[in-house]
Structure formats: C-alpha cells, structure tokens
Design an enzyme around this catalytic site. Structure first.
Site, PDB file in Angstrom:
ATOM      1  N   SER A 120       0.830  -1.214   0.000  1.00 16.70           N
ATOM      2  CA  SER A 120       0.000   0.000   0.000  1.00 16.70           C
ATOM      3  C   SER A 120       0.862   1.261   0.000  1.00 16.70           C
ATOM      4  O   SER A 120       0.586   2.219  -0.722  1.00 16.70           O
ATOM      5  CB  SER A 120      -0.898   0.015   1.242  1.00 16.70           C
ATOM      6  OG  SER A 120      -1.832  -1.016   1.163  1.00 16.70           O
ATOM      7  N   GLY A 154      -6.028  -3.657  -7.800  1.00 14.01           N
ATOM      8  CA  GLY A 154      -7.174  -2.801  -7.481  1.00 14.01           C
ATOM      9  C   GLY A 154      -6.731  -1.446  -6.959  1.00 14.01           C
ATOM     10  O   GLY A 154      -7.351  -0.415  -7.246  1.00 14.01           O
ATOM     11  N   SER A 175     -13.273   1.039   3.155  1.00 11.14           N
ATOM     12  CA  SER A 175     -12.333   0.688   2.090  1.00 11.14           C
ATOM     13  C   SER A 175     -11.319   1.798   1.906  1.00 11.14           C
ATOM     14  O   SER A 175     -11.678   2.931   1.571  1.00 11.14           O
ATOM     15  CB  SER A 175     -13.089   0.449   0.779  1.00 11.14           C
ATOM     16  OG  SER A 175     -12.199   0.565  -0.320  1.00 11.14           O
ATOM     17  N   GLN A 235      -9.217   1.939  -0.432  1.00  7.75           N
ATOM     18  CA  GLN A 235      -9.113   2.281  -1.855  1.00  7.75           C
ATOM     19  C   GLN A 235     -10.160   3.318  -2.217  1.00  7.75           C
ATOM     20  O   GLN A 235      -9.877   4.269  -2.952  1.00  7.75           O
ATOM     21  CB  GLN A 235      -9.248   1.024  -2.709  1.00  7.75           C
ATOM     22  CG  GLN A 235      -8.084   0.066  -2.486  1.00  7.75           C
ATOM     23  CD  GLN A 235      -8.172  -1.186  -3.337  1.00  7.75           C
ATOM     24  OE1 GLN A 235      -9.128  -1.389  -4.073  1.00  7.75           O
ATOM     25  NE2 GLN A 235      -7.169  -2.027  -3.234  1.00  7.75           N
ATOM     26  N   ASP A 293      -6.674  -8.198   4.486  1.00  2.53           N
ATOM     27  CA  ASP A 293      -5.919  -9.064   3.574  1.00  2.53           C
ATOM     28  C   ASP A 293      -5.411 -10.331   4.271  1.00  2.53           C
ATOM     29  O   ASP A 293      -4.773 -11.177   3.632  1.00  2.53           O
ATOM     30  CB  ASP A 293      -4.728  -8.289   2.986  1.00  2.53           C
ATOM     31  CG  ASP A 293      -5.198  -7.192   2.039  1.00  2.53           C
ATOM     32  OD1 ASP A 293      -6.305  -7.314   1.478  1.00  2.53           O
ATOM     33  OD2 ASP A 293      -4.467  -6.199   1.860  1.00  2.53           O
ATOM     34  N   LYS A 311     -12.253  -9.420  -3.732  1.00  2.00           N
ATOM     35  CA  LYS A 311     -10.798  -9.213  -3.784  1.00  2.00           C
ATOM     36  C   LYS A 311     -10.261  -9.882  -5.059  1.00  2.00           C
ATOM     37  O   LYS A 311     -11.014 -10.123  -5.983  1.00  2.00           O
ATOM     38  CB  LYS A 311     -10.141  -9.769  -2.516  1.00  2.00           C
ATOM     39  CG  LYS A 311     -10.527  -8.985  -1.250  1.00  2.00           C
ATOM     40  CD  LYS A 311      -9.972  -7.587  -1.289  1.00  2.00           C
ATOM     41  CE  LYS A 311     -10.345  -6.774  -0.055  1.00  2.00           C
ATOM     42  NZ  LYS A 311      -9.972  -5.368  -0.211  1.00  2.00           N
ATOM     43  N   ARG A 317     -12.387 -14.594  -1.952  1.00  2.00           N
ATOM     44  CA  ARG A 317     -11.508 -15.232  -0.960  1.00  2.00           C
ATOM     45  C   ARG A 317     -12.261 -16.059   0.078  1.00  2.00           C
ATOM     46  O   ARG A 317     -11.643 -16.921   0.721  1.00  2.00           O
ATOM     47  CB  ARG A 317     -10.627 -14.176  -0.275  1.00  2.00           C
ATOM     48  CG  ARG A 317      -9.522 -13.707  -1.183  1.00  2.00           C
ATOM     49  CD  ARG A 317      -8.546 -12.777  -0.498  1.00  2.00           C
ATOM     50  NE  ARG A 317      -7.494 -12.420  -1.429  1.00  2.00           N
ATOM     51  CZ  ARG A 317      -6.756 -11.323  -1.350  1.00  2.00           C
ATOM     52  NH1 ARG A 317      -6.942 -10.463  -0.359  1.00  2.00           N
ATOM     53  NH2 ARG A 317      -5.818 -11.088  -2.237  1.00  2.00           N
TER      54      ARG A 317
HETATM   55  C1  S3P Z   1      -5.474  -1.439  -0.056  1.00  3.49           C
HETATM   56  C2  S3P Z   1      -6.677  -1.488   0.582  1.00  3.49           C
HETATM   57  C3  S3P Z   1      -7.376  -2.728   0.898  1.00  3.49           C
HETATM   58  C4  S3P Z   1      -6.550  -3.977   0.643  1.00  3.49           C
HETATM   59  C5  S3P Z   1      -5.690  -3.878  -0.565  1.00  3.49           C
HETATM   60  C6  S3P Z   1      -4.787  -2.659  -0.520  1.00  3.49           C
HETATM   61  C7  S3P Z   1      -4.849  -0.121  -0.271  1.00  3.49           C
HETATM   62  O1  S3P Z   1      -8.552  -2.753   0.152  1.00  3.49           O
HETATM   63  O2  S3P Z   1      -7.383  -5.117   0.529  1.00  3.49           O
HETATM   64  O3  S3P Z   1      -4.862  -5.036  -0.672  1.00  3.49           O
HETATM   65  O4  S3P Z   1      -3.648  -0.070  -0.561  1.00  3.49           O
HETATM   66  O5  S3P Z   1      -5.555   0.890  -0.149  1.00  3.49           O
HETATM   67  P1  S3P Z   1      -9.865  -1.991   0.678  1.00  3.49           P
HETATM   68  O6  S3P Z   1      -9.499  -1.140   1.851  1.00  3.49           O
HETATM   69  O7  S3P Z   1     -10.334  -1.184  -0.457  1.00  3.49           O
HETATM   70  O8  S3P Z   1     -10.785  -3.101   1.092  1.00  3.49           O
END
Ligand code: S3P
Length: 449
Positions: A39, A111, A185, A187, A335, A362, A366
């Site tokens: 991240s 993602g 989330s 993201q 995760d 995901k 999962r």
């Molecule tokens: C991530 C946020 C997570 C995680 C992903 C990385 C990020 O997803 O599952 O592997 O770097 O912002 P969400 O928070 O959107 O569920």
C-alpha cells in the site's frame, strides 16, 4: 533455492509448487526480512509522480502490483528510475500536469492502482484516459469509486453500466464533497481524497469503520492539508493542494509478515523474528486476532520510520484456541483472512469470521476459495455469507490445491501445507509475485533450517 521439502515445476508462466514437510517435524527459526509494504509503495509512486520536485523511495516493494503503478505513471509523464529496493527516484510533474497517454493504462492485477489512479485522472481537465486490468481486475467492482467521483463532477464510463473496467475517463474540474462511504475501504477513501486535491475546498470521506490510513499520512507528509477526525471516522483534504516531493521510507509489509507469524505459531518448535514490519494501527488486526487465539507474539525494537511505526515481531509456536473475529477488526485484517483461516485450522475449537463480505470482491472470492482449498487439505471449514466457520484441531493431509491466481491464497496454502501430512501441490503458485516475489525463496531457506 532447491530444498528437499520444497520443489517447483514451471510450465510457461504457470508454477506448481510441491511442499512435503518431513515426518519428524520442521521448526522455523531465525530472523527474516520481508519486502516493502504494498500500500505504501503504490502511494509513494503516485504522490511522487504528482508532486512538485523529486521523491526518493527506499524499500519499495518490487512486486507486480507496484510495477503496474510505476508503468501507468510513466505513461502519464512522470520520470521514475529503474525500480529497486535501495533507492527509486521519481521526478514529479506537479498536480494537474499528467499527460494524456497515447495508449491504454494497464493496472494489471492491482485494485489499488486502478482505484487510486482514477481519483487522480478524473481531475485532470480535458484529457482522455482509458484504463484496464487483467481478467480478475476487470471483474472487480469499480462503481464504488465511479459513483462518488461522478458526484464530484467526474466523467467516467465503463462496461456493464459503468461498473467494470475497461474504463474511460475524461478529466474535468471537480467540486469538493462530503462522502459517507457504505464500506470501510482504503481504496475508496484514497480515491476520493486524491480527487479532492484539485477541487476547491474541503473533500471529506466518512467511513463506517477505519480502514488503513497510509494516504492520509503520506498526503500530509507531502504538504497537503489533511484533517483526520477519529470520532467521526473521517478524513478531509483541502484543495487545491500543493504537494512537494520528499524521501519516503517503506517499512516491511505486515500483510506479508502475516504468513510467517502464522507459520511460526502453528509449526511445532518454531521461534522466528520478522524484522522491520510496519505496525500502523490500521493494519495490526492480524496481531490482535492472533492474540485472541492465544499466540505467543511479541513486538521488539519499536521505532518510527518516516511517519509509519515499525517493529521486529517475534512469533513462537504454542497452542492456539478458536475465537470470533468480526466488526472493526476486519478492515484492520482485511488481507489476512486467508492466513487467519490457516491459523484457525490449527487451533482447538471453533473460529467464526463475520463481517467480511468484502473478501468476495478481492483478487478472487476469498471466502469461497479459502473454504474450497482448505477443505481439500482436510480442514473442517464452512462458508458463511459474510465469513467463514472453521473447526480446528484436525490433522491436515497433503493434497492438490490451486491459488485461483490469487497471491494471498497461494501463500496461505503454502503455510497450511507445512502442517499437512504428506505432499501438497499448489497450482498457479506464481501468483505470490504480485505482492511477495521472494516468498518461495524465503520459504525454502526457512525449511532448510
Ligand atoms: C489497499 C486497501 C485494501 C486492501 C488492498 C490494498 C490499499 O482494500 O485489501 O490489498 O492499498 O488501499 P480496501 O481497503 O479497499 O478493502
């Protein structure tokens, strides 16, 4: 490195990993290091690209996901040096200055690349961007970022009623907003905050429970005005922001460390230290979950690395008991559910995981994949609509399993195989390279003692 316990066969890009633990036991001992946080690596590359001036990144993850981010931002005009762990240099081109690329931007399996990048692209006026990904990413929900971005005035289109990639974005002037996200989330939160950087005024995201806060921390470090309110679980950026390049130190990824922490907790005789692990409190759900199960885990040498807390983590073998994992803990371990299911399989009694429906969208579903593949190894595991129920303590038996091209599933199955009787073969194990290219090497090293 070849080992009698771990053997690998490749057919083209497809890797089949065979793991046959010795009948007289296998203890995991010593000190290991894990690669950089995924991240934080994505964010360092992205913020470096849109900041003014130079950003240097040490400890960058060299996995396939950050490589996708680097390739996209190179295509958008940023100069990013060759990727390495020592020091990557990003020459930022300044907020609003990304170029219209001459080709489709490919986010690969990532993602984070797609969703965060969309927030940035949406605010780049009068430029057209097209974005795609691999077959897994093209089936993952993008409406969760497209809808709020549209409320800010963004112009985005995609397949199936603007919910799936490939996507087309025509950049426009965005207006700030307060967005109450239905899901925790990072993201989604990060996408909206990045879109807010160029909107005039305060853009706020309110979450149902706190997701990882690396964007808030790094945006503030790059000079943006960021306001975080733990009481309302909200984060705000005030635009137009000015970002200035800076050095970033990427700590080791706790999501990668999780495989070794669980391995040490369930393989008899183990005593392992994982060095330089990021322990940001929005990421330490794995430690809390293992503590609830009674695992012997201690933090050593706690310190700060450029705004992110870091420690060495020692994990020792010991009996585990089943527990309930739900609520606010889930986004903090989002995760780590597949590897926690492996821990639960070794624990006495029942473990119930709830509030984890997000796992269905995901890199694979999962919940379904963890249940089906662990069942092949003899784990008593049932899928719930929003979680898993595992009755642990039964012996595992080696079998043929499949990663479903999901990196975290490949690695969780490899750790489960260490406690199984006989040989386990993991098909499509190459998926591990998405977030942990040296995973199999470290596993072989540890198995050699
Ligand atoms: C991530 C946020 C997570 C995680 C992903 C990385 C990020 O997803 O599952 O592997 O770097 O912002 P969400 O928070 O959107 O569920």
């Amino acid at each position: 490195m070849p080992s009698p316990i771990i053997t690998s066969r490749t057919n083209g890009t497809r890797q089949q990993l065979a793991i046959a633990p010795p009948a007289d036991g296998l203890a995991l001992t010593g000190r290991i290091r894990i690669p950089g946080d995924k991240s934080i690596s994505h964010r360092a590359l992205m913020l470096g690209a849109i900041a003014q001036g130079e950003t240097t990144i040490s400890g960058l993850l060299l996995g396939e996901d950050p490589r996708s981010t680097a390739a996209c931002f190179r295509a958008l005009g940023a100069t990013i040096s060759e990727l390495n762990e020592t020091q990557v240099t990003v020459q930022g081109i300044g907020l609003g200055n990304l170029a219209e690329p001459t080709d489709v931007l490919d986010a690969g399996n990532s993602g984070t690349t797609m969703r965060l990048m969309l927030g940035i692209l949406a605010s780049h006026r009068d430029r057209l961007f097209t974005v795609t990904g691999d077959s897994s990413l093209r089936s993952r929900p993008m409406g969760r970022v497209i809808n709020p971005l549209r409320q800010m005035g963004a112009q985005i289109w995609g397949r199936q009623n603007d919910t799936l990639a490939p996507l087309a974005v025509r950049g426009s002037q965005l207006t700030p907003m307060t967005y109450r996200s239905p899901i925790a989330s990072a993201q989604v939160k990060s996408c909206i905050l990045l879109a807010g950087l160029m909107a005039e005024g305060a853009t706020t995201v309110i979450e149902p429970s706190l997701s990882r806060d690396h964007s808030e921390r790094m945006l503030a470090a790059f000079g943006a005005e960021v306001i975080v309110d733990p009481e309302t679980v909200s984060a705000t950026v005030v635009g137009p922001a000015k970002l200035t390049g800076r050095p970033v130190i990427v700590p080791g990824d706790i999501s990668s460390a999780a495989f070794w922490l669980v391995a040490a907790a369930i393989v008899p005789g183990s005593d392992l230290v994982v060095e330089n692990v990021g322990i940001n409190p929005t990421r330490t759900g794995i430690l809390d979950a293992l503590a609830l199960m009674g695992a012997d885990i201690t933090l050593e040498n706690e310190r700060d690395a450029a705004g992110e807390p870091v420690a060495d983590i020692r994990a020792r073998y010991g009996p585990l008991t089943g527990c309930e994992l739900s609520g606010d803990l889930i986004p903090r371990a989002i995760d780590e559910i597949p590897i926690l299911a492996v821990a639960a399989a070794a624990a006495t009694g029942k473990t119930t995981i709830r509030d984890a429906a997000e796992l269905r969208v995901k890199e694979s579903d999962r919940l379904a994949v963890t249940a089906s593949e662990l069942a092949r190894l003899g784990v008593a595991i049932a899928e719930l609509p929003d979680g898993l129920e595992i009755t642990g303590g039964q012996p595992l038996v080696g079998a043929a399993v499949d990663s479903h091209t999901d990196h975290r599933i490949a690695m969780a199955l490899a750790i489960a195989a260490l406690t199984a009787q006989g040989c386990t073969t993991i098909d499509r194990a190459e998926a591990a390279a998405i977030s942990y290219p040296s995973f199999i090497e470290t596993l072989s090293d540890l198995c050699q003692g």
